[in-house]
Scaffold this motif. Structure first.
Motif, PDB file in Angstrom:
ATOM      1  N   GLY A 220       0.803  -1.216   0.000  1.00 45.87           N
ATOM      2  CA  GLY A 220       0.000   0.000   0.000  1.00 45.87           C
ATOM      3  C   GLY A 220       0.829   1.255   0.000  1.00 45.87           C
ATOM      4  N   GLY A 221       0.531   2.152   0.965  1.00 40.17           N
ATOM      5  CA  GLY A 221       1.150   3.470   1.008  1.00 40.17           C
ATOM      6  C   GLY A 221       0.188   4.537   0.517  1.00 40.17           C
ATOM      7  N   TRP A 222       0.556   5.779   0.756  1.00 40.81           N
ATOM      8  CA  TRP A 222      -0.297   6.900   0.369  1.00 40.81           C
ATOM      9  C   TRP A 222      -0.537   6.870  -1.143  1.00 40.81           C
ATOM     10  N   GLY A 223      -1.792   6.873  -1.533  1.00 34.61           N
ATOM     11  CA  GLY A 223      -2.158   6.883  -2.943  1.00 34.61           C
ATOM     12  C   GLY A 223      -2.309   5.508  -3.566  1.00 34.61           C
ATOM     13  N   ALA A 224      -1.983   4.442  -2.838  1.00 34.16           N
ATOM     14  CA  ALA A 224      -2.112   3.087  -3.384  1.00 34.16           C
ATOM     15  C   ALA A 224      -3.585   2.712  -3.478  1.00 34.16           C
ATOM     16  N   ASP A 225      -4.003   2.214  -4.635  1.00 30.28           N
ATOM     17  CA  ASP A 225      -5.427   1.967  -4.888  1.00 30.28           C
ATOM     18  C   ASP A 225      -5.726   0.466  -4.916  1.00 30.28           C
ATOM     19  N   HIS A 226      -6.981   0.162  -5.201  1.00 29.15           N
ATOM     20  CA  HIS A 226      -7.521  -1.189  -5.405  1.00 29.15           C
ATOM     21  C   HIS A 226      -7.822  -1.934  -4.104  1.00 29.15           C
ATOM     22  N   PHE A 227      -7.627  -1.316  -2.958  1.00 29.34           N
ATOM     23  CA  PHE A 227      -7.976  -1.984  -1.706  1.00 29.34           C
ATOM     24  C   PHE A 227      -9.482  -2.202  -1.591  1.00 29.34           C
ATOM     25  N   SER A 228     -10.260  -1.182  -1.897  1.00 31.42           N
ATOM     26  CA  SER A 228     -11.708  -1.276  -1.717  1.00 31.42           C
ATOM     27  C   SER A 228     -12.297  -2.378  -2.592  1.00 31.42           C
ATOM     28  N   ASP A 229     -11.880  -2.443  -3.846  1.00 34.42           N
ATOM     29  CA  ASP A 229     -12.373  -3.487  -4.738  1.00 34.42           C
ATOM     30  C   ASP A 229     -11.899  -4.868  -4.293  1.00 34.42           C
ATOM     31  N   THR A 230     -10.666  -4.945  -3.827  1.00 31.66           N
ATOM     32  CA  THR A 230     -10.104  -6.223  -3.385  1.00 31.66           C
ATOM     33  C   THR A 230     -10.842  -6.751  -2.168  1.00 31.66           C
ATOM     34  N   ALA A 231     -11.241  -5.885  -1.269  1.00 28.12           N
ATOM     35  CA  ALA A 231     -11.914  -6.299  -0.034  1.00 28.12           C
ATOM     36  C   ALA A 231     -13.399  -6.561  -0.226  1.00 28.12           C
ATOM     37  N   LEU A 232     -13.926  -6.308  -1.411  1.00 27.74           N
ATOM     38  CA  LEU A 232     -15.377  -6.239  -1.610  1.00 27.74           C
ATOM     39  C   LEU A 232     -16.086  -7.579  -1.494  1.00 27.74           C
ATOM     40  N   THR A 233     -15.507  -8.648  -2.028  1.00 29.33           N
ATOM     41  CA  THR A 233     -16.197  -9.932  -2.043  1.00 29.33           C
ATOM     42  C   THR A 233     -15.330 -11.021  -1.423  1.00 29.33           C
ATOM     43  N   GLU A 234     -15.975 -12.116  -1.066  1.00 30.71           N
ATOM     44  CA  GLU A 234     -15.223 -13.245  -0.507  1.00 30.71           C
ATOM     45  C   GLU A 234     -14.197 -13.767  -1.508  1.00 30.71           C
ATOM     46  N   ALA A 235     -14.591 -13.822  -2.772  1.00 30.87           N
ATOM     47  CA  ALA A 235     -13.678 -14.322  -3.801  1.00 30.87           C
ATOM     48  C   ALA A 235     -12.475 -13.407  -3.984  1.00 30.87           C
ATOM     49  N   SER A 236     -12.709 -12.086  -4.010  1.00 30.07           N
ATOM     50  CA  SER A 236     -11.591 -11.155  -4.205  1.00 30.07           C
ATOM     51  C   SER A 236     -10.683 -11.112  -2.977  1.00 30.07           C
ATOM     52  N   ARG A 237     -11.260 -11.248  -1.803  1.00 31.68           N
ATOM     53  CA  ARG A 237     -10.431 -11.298  -0.591  1.00 31.68           C
ATOM     54  C   ARG A 237      -9.548 -12.547  -0.596  1.00 31.68           C
ATOM     55  N   GLN A 238     -10.119 -13.674  -0.996  1.00 32.39           N
ATOM     56  CA  GLN A 238      -9.345 -14.910  -1.017  1.00 32.39           C
ATOM     57  C   GLN A 238      -8.245 -14.849  -2.073  1.00 32.39           C
ATOM     58  N   ARG A 239      -8.534 -14.228  -3.206  1.00 34.93           N
ATOM     59  CA  ARG A 239      -7.522 -14.083  -4.249  1.00 34.93           C
ATOM     60  C   ARG A 239      -6.322 -13.284  -3.731  1.00 34.93           C
ATOM     61  N   MET A 240      -6.620 -12.198  -3.036  1.00 30.39           N
ATOM     62  CA  MET A 240      -5.544 -11.382  -2.490  1.00 30.39           C
ATOM     63  C   MET A 240      -4.756 -12.160  -1.452  1.00 30.39           C
ATOM     64  N   ALA A 241      -5.452 -12.884  -0.569  1.00 31.85           N
ATOM     65  CA  ALA A 241      -4.780 -13.648   0.480  1.00 31.85           C
ATOM     66  C   ALA A 241      -3.890 -14.731  -0.116  1.00 31.85           C
ATOM     67  N   ASP A 242      -4.367 -15.402  -1.146  1.00 32.13           N
ATOM     68  CA  ASP A 242      -3.558 -16.433  -1.802  1.00 32.13           C
ATOM     69  C   ASP A 242      -2.317 -15.806  -2.449  1.00 32.13           C
ATOM     70  N   SER A 243      -2.512 -14.652  -3.064  1.00 28.67           N
ATOM     71  CA  SER A 243      -1.387 -13.960  -3.695  1.00 28.67           C
ATOM     72  C   SER A 243      -0.351 -13.533  -2.659  1.00 28.67           C
ATOM     73  N   ALA A 244      -0.825 -13.023  -1.522  1.00 25.28           N
ATOM     74  CA  ALA A 244       0.087 -12.601  -0.456  1.00 25.28           C
ATOM     75  C   ALA A 244       0.844 -13.801   0.107  1.00 25.28           C
ATOM     76  N   ALA A 245       0.145 -14.907   0.311  1.00 26.59           N
ATOM     77  CA  ALA A 245       0.798 -16.101   0.844  1.00 26.59           C
ATOM     78  C   ALA A 245       1.852 -16.625  -0.122  1.00 26.59           C
ATOM     79  N   ALA A 246       1.562 -16.567  -1.419  1.00 24.51           N
ATOM     80  CA  ALA A 246       2.542 -17.011  -2.418  1.00 24.51           C
ATOM     81  C   ALA A 246       3.792 -16.147  -2.370  1.00 24.51           C
ATOM     82  N   LEU A 247       3.607 -14.835  -2.188  1.00 29.58           N
ATOM     83  CA  LEU A 247       4.757 -13.930  -2.091  1.00 29.58           C
ATOM     84  C   LEU A 247       5.577 -14.231  -0.843  1.00 29.58           C
TER      85      LEU A 247
END
Length: 388
Positions: free
Chosen positions: A111-138
């Motif tokens: 994130g950081g100041w001006g970083a976008d796409h958080f609201s859309d990412t948090a919006l649904t169960e599927a999008s939250r899981q996608r982000m979590a899987d991506s973070a875990a892979a990293l």
């Protein structure tokens, strides 16, 4: 981190509080006091944000406990992405410091100041899981110790980011999904505990967060107790003051007020890291009353680093250092140029360290490592908190 200018269980034992026999006895006799509410940690954590750079700044691994790499971002699909191919080298350099300090934790901040796409990412169960899987892979790919989220801010536009009222609940759900995914990853790695933290500001900026619920998913919260006065505020003032100045309006922001706000919301004290700033905020065309403190100004000049402040500002070129005893904060006033600078220095950081101990907080967080000079400010934090 807050950048207000237009155009910033393998856990170590000290991350958990223990109940002392003295406290048990006090509770049994009904004489426990507020000051005895929590056993102070054996070690106060020092968390430093480090921005990617070539070359990287020198980092003395034994002086801090956590390096927060700044920053990864989210793409439009909610995947965690790193800014450039050289990040591989940077993260390898950070994790390599474990050879010197085995308990050092490396966290990727998203994130950081001006970083976008958080609201859309948090919006649904599927999008939250996608982000979590991506973070875990990293986390697994780079062998880092966890994730830090710096969403500035849920439900608020920030620097033009997407936002919606539903962010308040969705942020909690996003963190709970991340916590579950990191726990699953840890189970696959011999029960390793992966860390999860957030950066958060105080005042109106937490109206979009369910603080107590959020804190359950987190190892700690990095309080951005700085940038209280900046290019978007109408007057000068202490940008990282620990307490309110006698000249400050009652609704002004301060470090102690931020801590009380989070404690009142149910966040455990040992999950709070008080923020420290390794840079200043400079204003010119300032009304000279009270040496420019809490005065109107014509122009915001910028944010000089501690390195620049020592070299060119403090008691140099007409800048005179003043100390606000009530706020426990220094400032500079240049009468000839009508320039005011708010900043932090060793004296104010020692005051913050004493406050952290008095309140039983978890430790300190600072922004940003490269702004220091020869680790002078980091030394103050390290020695004030953990050297006896």
């Amino acid at each position: 981190m807050v950048q207000w200018n237009v155009g910033s269980q393998g856990q170590r034992p000290w991350w958990k509080s223990a109940v002392s026999p003295l406290l048990v006895a006090a509770l049994a006799t009904g004489v426990a006091t507020t000051a005895m509410a929590a056993e102070p940690p054996a070690h106060y954590r020092v968390v430093g944000y480090v921005m990617d750079a070539k070359p990287l700044p020198r980092i003395s691994a034994g002086k801090l406990d956590v390096i927060n790499y700044a920053f990864a971002r989210l793409d439009a699909k909610g995947n965690v992405v790193l800014p450039s191919p050289t990040v591989d080298q940077t993260l390898a350099s950070f994790t390599g410091l474990r050879k010197i300090s085995p308990n050092l934790k490396i966290i990727v901040s998203i994130g950081g100041w001006g970083a976008d796409h958080f609201s859309d990412t948090a919006l649904t169960e599927a999008s939250r899981q996608r982000m979590a899987d991506s973070a875990a892979a990293l986390v697994e790919k780079y062998d880092v110790d966890g994730i830090d989220l710096d969403w500035e801010y849920p439900t608020l536009p920030g620097a033009g980011i997407d936002h919606r009222p539903e962010d308040k609940r969705n942020f909690s759900l996003l963190l709970e999904t991340l916590r579950a995914r990191l726990d699953k990853l840890g189970a696959a790695h011999a029960g390793r505990h992966y860390l999860l933290s957030i950066a958060a500001a105080d005042g109106e900026f937490v109206q979009g967060i369910e603080l107590e619920r959020v804190s359950r998913s987190l190892d700690w919260i990095n309080l951005m107790t700085y940038d209280f006065h900046n290019s978007l505020t109408p007057t000068t003032g202490h940008h990282a003051g620990l307490h309110l100045s006698k000249l400050a309006p009652a609704d002004d922001r301060a470090g102690d007020k931020a801590v009380e706000q989070f404690l009142a919301a149910g966040v455990p004290a040992n999950k709070l890291n008080l923020g420290a700033a390794f840079y200043g905020r400079a204003f010119t065309g300032v009304n000279p009353q009270d040496n420019g403190l809490y005065q109107k100004y014509d122009k915001y000049l910028g944010d000089p680093s501690w390195r620049e402040l020592v070299a060119d500002y403090i008691d140099k070129h007409g800048y005179v250092r003043h100390w606000d005893e009530q706020a426990q904060a220094p400032y500079l006033w240049n009468a000839a140029t009508k320039t005011f600078v708010s900043y932090e220095d060793p004296q104010s950081l020692r005051a913050k360290a004493a406050f952290i101990k008095a309140k039983g907080l978890g430790g300190v967080m600072y922004w940003e490592h490269s702004l220091d000079r020869n680790e002078e400010l980091l030394d103050v934090l390290d020695q004030s908190l953990n050297k006896h």
